[in-house]
Design an enzyme around this catalytic site. Structure first.
Site, mmCIF file in Angstrom:
data_model
loop_
_atom_site.group_PDB
_atom_site.id
_atom_site.type_symbol
_atom_site.label_atom_id
_atom_site.label_comp_id
_atom_site.label_asym_id
_atom_site.label_seq_id
_atom_site.Cartn_x
_atom_site.Cartn_y
_atom_site.Cartn_z
ATOM 1 N N ASP A 1 -17.809 -39.465 -113.754
ATOM 2 C CA ASP A 1 -18.369 -40.726 -113.257
ATOM 3 C C ASP A 1 -17.618 -41.250 -112.046
ATOM 4 O O ASP A 1 -18.210 -41.772 -111.110
ATOM 5 C CB ASP A 1 -18.330 -41.793 -114.366
ATOM 6 C CG ASP A 1 -19.362 -41.504 -115.442
ATOM 7 O OD1 ASP A 1 -19.415 -42.245 -116.428
ATOM 8 O OD2 ASP A 1 -20.106 -40.518 -115.275
ATOM 9 N N ASP B 1 -19.147 -42.049 -108.502
ATOM 10 C CA ASP B 1 -19.055 -43.404 -107.956
ATOM 11 C C ASP B 1 -18.442 -43.406 -106.561
ATOM 12 O O ASP B 1 -18.804 -44.199 -105.711
ATOM 13 C CB ASP B 1 -18.211 -44.301 -108.881
ATOM 14 C CG ASP B 1 -19.030 -44.775 -110.080
ATOM 15 O OD1 ASP B 1 -20.251 -44.535 -110.081
ATOM 16 O OD2 ASP B 1 -18.433 -45.363 -111.004
ATOM 17 N N GLU C 1 -20.795 -58.981 -123.484
ATOM 18 C CA GLU C 1 -21.031 -57.979 -124.514
ATOM 19 C C GLU C 1 -20.603 -56.618 -124.001
ATOM 20 O O GLU C 1 -20.359 -56.429 -122.819
ATOM 21 C CB GLU C 1 -22.490 -58.000 -125.007
ATOM 22 C CG GLU C 1 -23.502 -57.394 -124.104
ATOM 23 C CD GLU C 1 -24.923 -57.767 -124.522
ATOM 24 O OE1 GLU C 1 -25.200 -57.902 -125.721
ATOM 25 O OE2 GLU C 1 -25.750 -57.937 -123.617
ATOM 26 N N LYS D 1 -20.493 -52.793 -122.824
ATOM 27 C CA LYS D 1 -21.394 -51.915 -122.073
ATOM 28 C C LYS D 1 -21.399 -50.574 -122.797
ATOM 29 O O LYS D 1 -20.458 -49.797 -122.712
ATOM 30 C CB LYS D 1 -20.921 -51.753 -120.631
ATOM 31 C CG LYS D 1 -21.931 -50.999 -119.781
ATOM 32 C CD LYS D 1 -21.597 -51.108 -118.307
ATOM 33 C CE LYS D 1 -22.690 -50.543 -117.420
ATOM 34 N NZ LYS D 1 -23.075 -49.175 -117.687
ATOM 35 N N ASP E 1 -22.258 -46.833 -123.841
ATOM 36 C CA ASP E 1 -22.430 -45.640 -123.025
ATOM 37 C C ASP E 1 -23.419 -44.720 -123.736
ATOM 38 O O ASP E 1 -23.045 -43.831 -124.479
ATOM 39 C CB ASP E 1 -21.070 -44.953 -122.853
ATOM 40 C CG ASP E 1 -21.071 -44.038 -121.659
ATOM 41 O OD1 ASP E 1 -22.071 -44.040 -120.911
ATOM 42 O OD2 ASP E 1 -20.084 -43.317 -121.467
ATOM 43 N N ARG F 1 -35.623 -45.467 -119.762
ATOM 44 C CA ARG F 1 -35.574 -46.245 -118.539
ATOM 45 C C ARG F 1 -36.140 -45.463 -117.359
ATOM 46 O O ARG F 1 -36.785 -46.023 -116.485
ATOM 47 C CB ARG F 1 -34.121 -46.610 -118.281
ATOM 48 C CG ARG F 1 -33.869 -47.227 -116.945
ATOM 49 C CD ARG F 1 -32.386 -47.497 -116.813
ATOM 50 N NE ARG F 1 -32.078 -48.108 -115.547
ATOM 51 C CZ ARG F 1 -31.006 -47.786 -114.841
ATOM 52 N NH1 ARG F 1 -30.194 -46.848 -115.290
ATOM 53 N NH2 ARG F 1 -30.758 -48.384 -113.715
ATOM 54 N N TYR G 1 -29.606 -55.303 -126.139
ATOM 55 C CA TYR G 1 -28.924 -56.234 -125.233
ATOM 56 C C TYR G 1 -29.900 -57.104 -124.442
ATOM 57 O O TYR G 1 -29.503 -57.804 -123.525
ATOM 58 C CB TYR G 1 -27.954 -55.521 -124.296
ATOM 59 C CG TYR G 1 -28.546 -54.366 -123.511
ATOM 60 C CD1 TYR G 1 -29.475 -54.584 -122.517
ATOM 61 C CD2 TYR G 1 -28.126 -53.059 -123.766
ATOM 62 C CE1 TYR G 1 -30.003 -53.541 -121.793
ATOM 63 C CE2 TYR G 1 -28.646 -51.995 -123.044
ATOM 64 C CZ TYR G 1 -29.593 -52.253 -122.061
ATOM 65 O OH TYR G 1 -30.112 -51.213 -121.360
ATOM 66 N N LYS H 1 -16.146 -52.193 -115.194
ATOM 67 C CA LYS H 1 -16.030 -50.805 -115.641
ATOM 68 C C LYS H 1 -14.590 -50.483 -116.023
ATOM 69 O O LYS H 1 -13.678 -50.750 -115.253
ATOM 70 C CB LYS H 1 -16.439 -49.860 -114.497
ATOM 71 C CG LYS H 1 -17.893 -49.935 -114.138
ATOM 72 C CD LYS H 1 -18.761 -49.103 -115.066
ATOM 73 C CE LYS H 1 -18.779 -47.650 -114.621
ATOM 74 N NZ LYS H 1 -19.694 -46.846 -115.426
ATOM 75 N N CYS I 1 -3.572 -13.719 -137.422
ATOM 76 C CA CYS I 1 -3.926 -15.068 -137.877
ATOM 77 C C CYS I 1 -2.672 -15.779 -138.391
ATOM 78 O O CYS I 1 -1.961 -15.255 -139.246
ATOM 79 C CB CYS I 1 -4.970 -14.988 -138.986
ATOM 80 S SG CYS I 1 -5.303 -16.580 -139.766
ATOM 81 N N CYS J 1 -3.060 -16.332 -142.425
ATOM 82 C CA CYS J 1 -3.062 -15.254 -143.420
ATOM 83 C C CYS J 1 -2.467 -13.945 -142.897
ATOM 84 O O CYS J 1 -2.269 -13.001 -143.658
ATOM 85 C CB CYS J 1 -4.478 -15.006 -143.929
ATOM 86 S SG CYS J 1 -5.518 -14.191 -142.716
ATOM 87 N N CYS K 1 -10.326 -14.820 -136.763
ATOM 88 C CA CYS K 1 -9.557 -14.156 -137.810
ATOM 89 C C CYS K 1 -10.524 -13.274 -138.590
ATOM 90 O O CYS K 1 -11.607 -13.702 -138.956
ATOM 91 C CB CYS K 1 -8.928 -15.207 -138.730
ATOM 92 S SG CYS K 1 -8.437 -14.573 -140.345
ATOM 93 N N CYS L 1 -9.085 -15.437 -145.915
ATOM 94 C CA CYS L 1 -8.046 -16.272 -145.289
ATOM 95 C C CYS L 1 -8.169 -17.699 -145.829
ATOM 96 O O CYS L 1 -9.260 -18.276 -145.810
ATOM 97 C CB CYS L 1 -8.253 -16.254 -143.776
ATOM 98 S SG CYS L 1 -7.286 -17.484 -142.891
HETATM 99 S S1 IVH Z 1 -27.931 -55.545 -119.227
HETATM 100 C C1 IVH Z 1 -30.685 -56.891 -116.166
HETATM 101 N N1 IVH Z 1 -26.190 -55.093 -121.146
HETATM 102 O O1 IVH Z 1 -26.051 -50.299 -118.334
HETATM 103 C C2 IVH Z 1 -29.519 -56.365 -116.907
HETATM 104 N N2 IVH Z 1 -26.935 -53.257 -119.867
HETATM 105 O O2 IVH Z 1 -25.749 -50.263 -115.428
HETATM 106 C C3 IVH Z 1 -29.684 -54.960 -117.250
HETATM 107 N N3 IVH Z 1 -25.986 -51.111 -120.575
HETATM 108 O O3 IVH Z 1 -29.340 -49.426 -117.651
HETATM 109 C C4 IVH Z 1 -28.841 -54.397 -118.263
HETATM 110 N N4 IVH Z 1 -24.789 -51.891 -122.229
HETATM 111 O O4 IVH Z 1 -28.589 -49.096 -120.006
HETATM 112 C C5 IVH Z 1 -26.925 -54.558 -120.161
HETATM 113 N N5 IVH Z 1 -24.694 -54.853 -122.897
HETATM 114 C C6 IVH Z 1 -25.423 -54.317 -121.919
HETATM 115 C C7 IVH Z 1 -25.405 -52.927 -121.655
HETATM 116 C C8 IVH Z 1 -26.178 -52.436 -120.605
HETATM 117 C C9 IVH Z 1 -25.153 -50.809 -121.570
HETATM 118 C C10 IVH Z 1 -26.559 -50.128 -119.622
HETATM 119 C C11 IVH Z 1 -28.040 -50.253 -119.477
HETATM 120 C C12 IVH Z 1 -28.343 -50.306 -118.007
HETATM 121 C C13 IVH Z 1 -27.044 -49.924 -117.401
HETATM 122 C C14 IVH Z 1 -26.882 -50.674 -116.100
#
Ligand code: IVH
Length: 662
Positions: free
Chosen positions: A34, A38, A114, A116, A118, A137, A223, A308, A402, A405, A420, A425
């Site tokens: 990532d 980025d 909240e 994020k 993954d 999405r 979310y 992040k 091994c 054993c 092995c 074993c």
């Molecule tokens: S809000 C308009 N809340 O992150 C706001 N997204 O980078 C849109 N994601 O596609 C998203 N946890 O799949 C929101 N607590 C959270 C999230 C979250 C994971 C993901 C989501 C989105 C991506 C955006």
């Protein structure tokens, strides 16, 4: 940068980013970390900022993500699923706070925090409280219709607790423990491993065969909920979602950015202890009136930002490299590390995967290394810090024997895994008994790993069948085993005598035989003896059983030790017959695949009908398929059937065939 040079570099970056977008979004097979991605993306954004006249509508910065796979129906999101702006440090959070306060004229407001998650973003539509559609999405506007797959996810209510119309968005994730189990199964089945839980979740949801996704324990964390009367804030919306029947995770509300920053760091420390992966925190302005006032850019809302977290990396020293022996004899080298804190947990071991990986990364004992848990649940050694070498590092040599054993280790030509060769074993025995007793196999509740290890160590058992001749007195001699707990062990072993045939087949641990194949075999054969006597060509005729699987079954039953195991299990009274014999009927020997929507049946009821009449039903089309029944919007199975020349029936023709409605 001069305009001409910038123009060239911009084009290069776009091409590269498009390529990685494709690998990541469409193929679920990213090759770039990532951070590396980025970096490319940021470079492009910066260059385009410097030269706005070079921005073209097809630049990756001008859209949200990849394109949908061909085989799913496309869904158009009326309200696009947006992206989030990112903050990588405190300064960027403070800058965000400043923008918010300015836009809201310093009026009072709260921040809502909240995690994020993954995973894979999913939109769910409910009409009168009933789930009508689930979609990915995709590129934010066009997603894939994955309704059948996500219906199998237990944390997604099929019916809400209130009869409302609402769109709920959230993330589908795979818990870390389940990810490890899934990869273990895949390793046993010689299937490619998933790089991390996110890929596993995405791969599972976007499986064309929903039966496979239903085998994987996915979770859904919401979310977002579409506007509802009387709900004015994010926190009230989450409360409402929870009232509707969704599972929620911890959330936070603060009135200042200082508190937000503190909470963000706090969570980072706890991150490693969560059951699932998060890659940051999302900070949102809590009330919807303020959100609407701030609006959004083409890409992302202005009222939210994702902080992040950096990948969980730490530096340590490899004190030793030792090998572990698995159930199939697979030898895995493991680095024993100087204990190091890594996002809230202490890491002492990291996997080195196999000998080739050690060579590729040039890892030596006593090397200083970077250890990482970024998406991977089991820490791994990313790289050697070569500048810290002293010359006293030692090369690792794979043992020839091994370590458990003493038997020969053998690595077949062209394979990465050494094994092995001794089936008795103790390490292999423990692994096999663990599988045998597991919840998915014979489900022997009170026989845990620690108990199995003791039983094997003390030579009280040599294989799974020996469990059935254990006596209470044997067990009471073991650590922490009082009268009552020993009785529980005996009772739970006894209770497993009558498990269905498919569980026994799976419990034997035949290579390449997962739960689904075990079920197929149990459906096809009356008892373990007919399976044991089956020849390869006969097995290969069963739909969904390929030559590799057939060969593995025959090899298993050819081995004397395995035949003796079955005989012992029989003597112990383990049920080795199926629930009933196969139905003989007008459809005997015929295999059906259903695709698309049917007017008079659900897919399950159609499949049940076929079985009742002696036929079998399957989820995928192959040369062995006799009929494909195509309903409305049939999709890829229809194409495959046409290519293979399989007879395709309409629903009406199917009904005529089974003697109904015609
Ligand atoms: S809000 C308009 N809340 O992150 C706001 N997204 O980078 C849109 N994601 O596609 C998203 N946890 O799949 C929101 N607590 C959270 C999230 C979250 C994971 C993901 C989501 C989105 C991506 C955006």
């Amino acid at each position: 940068m001069a305009r001409a040079a910038a123009s060239k570099r911009i084009e290069q970056l776009r091409q590269e980013i498009r390529h990685h977008d494709h690998l990541y979004y469409v193929l679920d097979k990213p090759v770039l970390s990532d951070q590396a991605y980025d970096k490319l993306y940021r470079e492009l954004v910066d260059l385009e900022k410097e030269h706005p006249d070079l921005i073209t509508p097809d630049s990756p910065t001008q859209r949200v993500g990849g394109e949908p796979l061909k085989a799913f129906k496309t869904v158009t999101h009326k309200v696009p699923l947006m992206s989030l702006e990112k903050a990588n440090n405190e300064e960027e959070l403070l800058a965000f706070d400043k923008r918010v306060r300015e836009a809201l004229n310093n009026k009072d407001f709260d921040y809502f925090l909240e995690m994020k998650y993954d995973g894979l973003a999913i939109s769910l539509k409910y009409e009168n409280g009933i789930l009508t559609q689930g979609a990915t999405r995709g590129d934010g506007i066009h997603g894939e219709d994955v309704t059948t797959n996500i219906r199998t996810i237990k944390t997604i209510p099929l019916r809400l607790l209130k009869e409302v119309n609402i769109e709920v968005r959230g993330e589908v994730v795979l818990l870390n423990d389940d990810f490890i189990k899934l990869n273990e199964q895949r390793a046993d089945n010689d299937e490619p491993l998933f790089a991390n839980p996110r890929n596993a979740a995405a791969g599972s949801v976007r499986q064309l065969d929903p039966k496979i996704s239903s085998d994987r324990p996915l979770m859904f964390f919401p979310y977002y909920g579409s506007p509802q009367k009387g709900i004015q804030t994010e926190d009230k919306m989450r409360e409402y979602l929870s009232e509707l029947g969704f599972k929620l995770n911890p959330l936070w509300k603060y009135s200042s950015i200082e508190e937000v920053i503190k909470a963000v760091h706090n969570l980072e420390d706890k991150r490693g202890k969560l059951d699932y992966e998060i890659d940051g925190v999302v900070v949102k302005v809590n009330d919807f009136v303020s959100q609407n006032k701030m609006g959004a850019t083409a890409r992302a809302p202005r009222w939210a930002i994702a902080f992040k977290y950096s990948p969980m990396q730490a530096e340590s020293v490899i004190e030793d490299i030792q090998v572990q022996v698995g159930r199939t004899g697979a030898i895995t080298p493991v680095a024993h590390l100087q204990p190091v804190h890594l996002a809230g947990v202490i890491v002492k071991r990291a996997t080195l995967h196999n000998e080739d990986e050690i060579r590729r990364k040039e890892i030596r004992i006593k090397d200083h290394v970077k250890v990482q848990r970024a998406g991977e649940v089991i820490p791994e050694v990313v790289e050697v810090i070569k500048s810290k070498r002293t010359g006293h590092e030692k090369e690792f040599v794979m043992p020839q024997k091994c370590p458990v054993c003493g038997a020969e280790i053998f690595k077949p030509e062209g394979e990465a895994i050494a094994r092995c060769t001794n089936a008795t074993c103790p390490a292999q025995v423990m692994g096999r008994v663990r599988l045998f007793t597991s919840r998915e196999a014979m489900d022997i509740e009170h026989v845990g790993w620690a108990l199995i290890d003791q039983l094997v160590d003390r030579k009280l058992i040599h294989d799974a069948a020996d469990l059935y001749t254990l006596e209470k007195a044997d067990i009471m001699k073991l650590e922490r085993m009082a009268d009552k707990s020993a009785q529980n062990v005996i009772n739970s072993i006894k209770a497993s005598l009558d498990r269905p045939l498919e569980r026994l087949i799976y419990a034997l641990g035949i290579r390449l035989i997962g739960r689904r194949t075990a079920q197929l075999l149990a459906d096809h054969y009356h008892d373990i003896d007919s399976l044991a006597g089956a020849q390869e060509d006969e097995l290969s005729k069963i739909h969904e059983i390929g030559p590799k699987v057939a060969a593995s079954i025959v090899t298993f039953f050819k081995q004397k030790g395995n035949r003796e195991l079955i005989a012992k299990l029989k003597r112990a009274g383990v049920r080795v017959k199926g629930q009933g014999s196969r139905v003989i009927g007008p459809l005997s020997g015929k295999t059906f695949v259903f695709t698309g929507g049917l007017a008079n049946y659900t897919r399950t009821s159609a499949e049940e009908l076929v079985r009742k009449l002696g036929g079998s039903a399957s989820g995928s089309v192959s040369k062995q398929t006799d009929y494909v029944v195509a309903g409305t919007d049939p999709g890829s199975k229809y194409e495959k059937a046409r290519k293979l020349g399989v007879t395709i029936l309409t629903e009406k023709e199917f009904e005529q065939l089974v003697g109904k409605g015609g």
